[in-house]
Motif scaffolding. Structure first.
Motif, PDB file in Angstrom:
ATOM      1  N   ALA A  31      -0.282  -3.243  34.053  1.00 24.38           N
ATOM      2  CA  ALA A  31      -0.386  -3.247  32.590  1.00 24.38           C
ATOM      3  C   ALA A  31      -0.766  -1.853  32.113  1.00 24.38           C
ATOM      4  CB  ALA A  31      -1.433  -4.250  32.138  1.00 24.38           C
ATOM      5  N   LEU A  32      -0.170  -1.424  31.023  1.00 25.66           N
ATOM      6  CA  LEU A  32      -0.481  -0.083  30.522  1.00 25.66           C
ATOM      7  C   LEU A  32      -1.365  -0.117  29.284  1.00 25.66           C
ATOM      8  CD1 LEU A  32       2.930   1.793  30.982  1.00 25.66           C
ATOM      9  CD2 LEU A  32       0.928   1.809  32.472  1.00 25.66           C
ATOM     10  N   GLN A  33      -1.747  -1.322  28.819  1.00 20.33           N
ATOM     11  CA  GLN A  33      -2.589  -1.417  27.634  1.00 20.33           C
ATOM     12  C   GLN A  33      -4.048  -1.179  28.011  1.00 20.33           C
ATOM     13  OE1 GLN A  33      -0.331  -3.948  28.420  1.00 20.33           O
ATOM     14  NE2 GLN A  33       1.151  -3.001  27.068  1.00 20.33           N
ATOM     15  N   PRO A  34      -4.770  -0.419  27.166  1.00 23.68           N
ATOM     16  CA  PRO A  34      -6.197  -0.220  27.427  1.00 23.68           C
ATOM     17  C   PRO A  34      -6.994  -1.495  27.162  1.00 23.68           C
ATOM     18  CG  PRO A  34      -5.558   0.881  25.367  1.00 23.68           C
ATOM     19  CD  PRO A  34      -4.303   0.312  25.964  1.00 23.68           C
ATOM     20  N   SER A  35      -8.014  -1.743  27.971  1.00 28.71           N
ATOM     21  CA  SER A  35      -8.921  -2.863  27.741  1.00 28.71           C
ATOM     22  C   SER A  35      -9.972  -2.443  26.717  1.00 28.71           C
ATOM     23  CB  SER A  35      -9.613  -3.249  29.052  1.00 28.71           C
ATOM     24  OG  SER A  35     -10.463  -2.190  29.451  1.00 28.71           O
ATOM     25  N   ASP A  36     -10.798  -3.390  26.271  1.00 30.73           N
ATOM     26  CA  ASP A  36     -11.877  -3.051  25.337  1.00 30.73           C
ATOM     27  C   ASP A  36     -12.833  -2.030  25.959  1.00 30.73           C
ATOM     28  OD1 ASP A  36     -10.749  -4.793  23.569  1.00 30.73           O
ATOM     29  OD2 ASP A  36     -12.218  -6.395  23.859  1.00 30.73           O
ATOM     30  N   ALA A  37     -13.141  -2.192  27.241  1.00 30.29           N
ATOM     31  CA  ALA A  37     -14.026  -1.243  27.924  1.00 30.29           C
ATOM     32  C   ALA A  37     -13.379   0.140  27.985  1.00 30.29           C
ATOM     33  CB  ALA A  37     -14.348  -1.735  29.332  1.00 30.29           C
TER      34      ALA A  37
ATOM     35  N   TYR B  87       3.388   3.203  39.722  1.00 24.53           N
ATOM     36  CA  TYR B  87       3.007   4.613  39.698  1.00 24.53           C
ATOM     37  C   TYR B  87       4.202   5.562  39.800  1.00 24.53           C
ATOM     38  CZ  TYR B  87      -1.096   1.960  41.128  1.00 24.53           C
ATOM     39  OH  TYR B  87      -2.073   1.009  41.237  1.00 24.53           O
ATOM     40  N   ASP B  88       5.297   5.221  39.154  1.00 22.24           N
ATOM     41  CA  ASP B  88       6.409   6.167  39.109  1.00 22.24           C
ATOM     42  C   ASP B  88       6.327   6.966  37.806  1.00 22.24           C
ATOM     43  OD1 ASP B  88       7.600   4.686  37.059  1.00 22.24           O
ATOM     44  OD2 ASP B  88       8.789   3.503  38.472  1.00 22.24           O
ATOM     45  N   THR B  89       7.291   7.866  37.581  1.00 16.89           N
ATOM     46  CA  THR B  89       7.183   8.802  36.464  1.00 16.89           C
ATOM     47  C   THR B  89       7.316   8.128  35.094  1.00 16.89           C
ATOM     48  OG1 THR B  89       9.517   9.307  36.774  1.00 16.89           O
ATOM     49  CG2 THR B  89       7.924  10.836  37.736  1.00 16.89           C
ATOM     50  N   THR B  90       7.649   6.829  35.076  1.00 15.10           N
ATOM     51  CA  THR B  90       7.727   6.139  33.787  1.00 15.10           C
ATOM     52  C   THR B  90       6.588   5.140  33.603  1.00 15.10           C
ATOM     53  OG1 THR B  90       9.150   4.400  34.671  1.00 15.10           O
ATOM     54  CG2 THR B  90      10.242   6.323  33.732  1.00 15.10           C
ATOM     55  N   SER B  91       5.779   4.934  34.631  1.00 12.45           N
ATOM     56  CA  SER B  91       4.749   3.895  34.517  1.00 12.45           C
ATOM     57  C   SER B  91       3.398   4.500  34.138  1.00 12.45           C
ATOM     58  CB  SER B  91       4.648   3.072  35.803  1.00 12.45           C
ATOM     59  OG  SER B  91       4.416   3.897  36.910  1.00 12.45           O
TER      60      SER B  91
ATOM     61  N   ALA C  31       0.264  18.216  37.486  1.00 12.49           N
ATOM     62  CA  ALA C  31      -0.967  17.457  37.247  1.00 12.49           C
ATOM     63  C   ALA C  31      -0.644  15.959  37.143  1.00 12.49           C
ATOM     64  CB  ALA C  31      -1.661  17.946  35.983  1.00 12.49           C
ATOM     65  N   LEU C  32       0.440  15.629  36.447  1.00 14.15           N
ATOM     66  CA  LEU C  32       0.852  14.229  36.333  1.00 14.15           C
ATOM     67  C   LEU C  32       1.250  13.677  37.704  1.00 14.15           C
ATOM     68  CD1 LEU C  32       1.506  11.746  34.585  1.00 14.15           C
ATOM     69  CD2 LEU C  32       3.818  12.666  34.315  1.00 14.15           C
TER      70      LEU C  32
ATOM     71  N   VAL D 234      -8.277   9.799  32.677  1.00 11.27           N
ATOM     72  CA  VAL D 234      -7.113   9.139  33.259  1.00 11.27           C
ATOM     73  C   VAL D 234      -7.627   8.048  34.186  1.00 11.27           C
ATOM     74  CG1 VAL D 234      -6.999  10.869  35.116  1.00 11.27           C
ATOM     75  CG2 VAL D 234      -5.006   9.434  34.638  1.00 11.27           C
ATOM     76  N   HIS D 235      -6.981   6.889  34.173  1.00 15.06           N
ATOM     77  CA  HIS D 235      -7.291   5.901  35.207  1.00 15.06           C
ATOM     78  C   HIS D 235      -6.090   5.006  35.452  1.00 15.06           C
ATOM     79  CE1 HIS D 235      -8.345   3.342  31.734  1.00 15.06           C
ATOM     80  NE2 HIS D 235      -8.246   2.303  32.529  1.00 15.06           N
ATOM     81  N   SER D 236      -6.162   4.309  36.578  1.00 14.59           N
ATOM     82  CA  SER D 236      -5.016   3.485  36.961  1.00 14.59           C
ATOM     83  C   SER D 236      -5.308   2.016  36.727  1.00 14.59           C
ATOM     84  CB  SER D 236      -4.680   3.722  38.439  1.00 14.59           C
ATOM     85  OG  SER D 236      -5.710   3.224  39.270  1.00 14.59           O
ATOM     86  N   HIS D 237      -4.248   1.275  36.494  1.00 15.35           N
ATOM     87  CA  HIS D 237      -4.292  -0.181  36.393  1.00 15.35           C
ATOM     88  C   HIS D 237      -3.417  -0.755  37.497  1.00 15.35           C
ATOM     89  CE1 HIS D 237      -5.532  -0.619  31.846  1.00 15.35           C
ATOM     90  NE2 HIS D 237      -6.503  -0.198  32.619  1.00 15.35           N
TER      91      HIS D 237
END
Ligand code: ZN
Length: 145
Positions: free
Chosen positions: A78-84, A103-107, A12-13, A71-74
């Protein structure tokens, strides 16, 4: 929805990372569903409205008892969530994955409903039968009744 999440199936990941990479430089977004406490399914809005962000399209998806989060991509990486993002998190479960370029297994990172980072194990399991689509069929089908 209150069920404890043990982790996400590796397949799934992998799917999430592949779809995010192929959507790049656009955002990808979907909902996460569990089977027996393990995230096994991702559902993506069929109609992507071009006027709103990919994340906002998620509100159009049916919520099932198996929905655990989003789940969504940036594309920025950046991996931090935005306010939205956090506003979405608060409305749809307690497990929200953000994946970032490249988009690798650590990002990627996982957050709870208030945007705090949480641990999510990646599990090697065979995905046999999805409980999710069965439920959605039962809810929205009804041809056989
Ligand atoms: Zn975001």
């Amino acid at each position: 929805m209150k069920k404890k999440i043990k982790g996400i199936a590796r397949d799934a990941l992998k799917f999430v990372l592949e779809v995010s990479a192929s959507s790049h430089p656009k955002e990808f977004a979907g909902m996460l569903y569990e089977t027996d406490g393990i995230i096994t399914d991702i559902d993506v809005p069929i109609t992507q409205s071009s006027n709103v962000s990919a994340v906002m399209n998620l509100f159009m998806l049916p919520v099932s008892p198996h929905t655990v989060g989003s789940v969504h991509s940036h594309p920025s990486g950046a991996l931090q969530p935005s306010d939205a993002d956090i506003r979405l998190f608060m409305q749809s479960g307690n497990c929200h994955i953000i994946v970032g370029y490249p988009y690798d297994t650590t990002s990627w990172a996982c957050y709870d409903r208030i945007g705090d980072r949480r641990k999510l194990d990646v599990l090697d399991i065979e995905i046999e039968e999805s409980a999710v689509y069965k439920d959605i069929q039962e809810t929205f089908g009804g041809e056989d009744d």
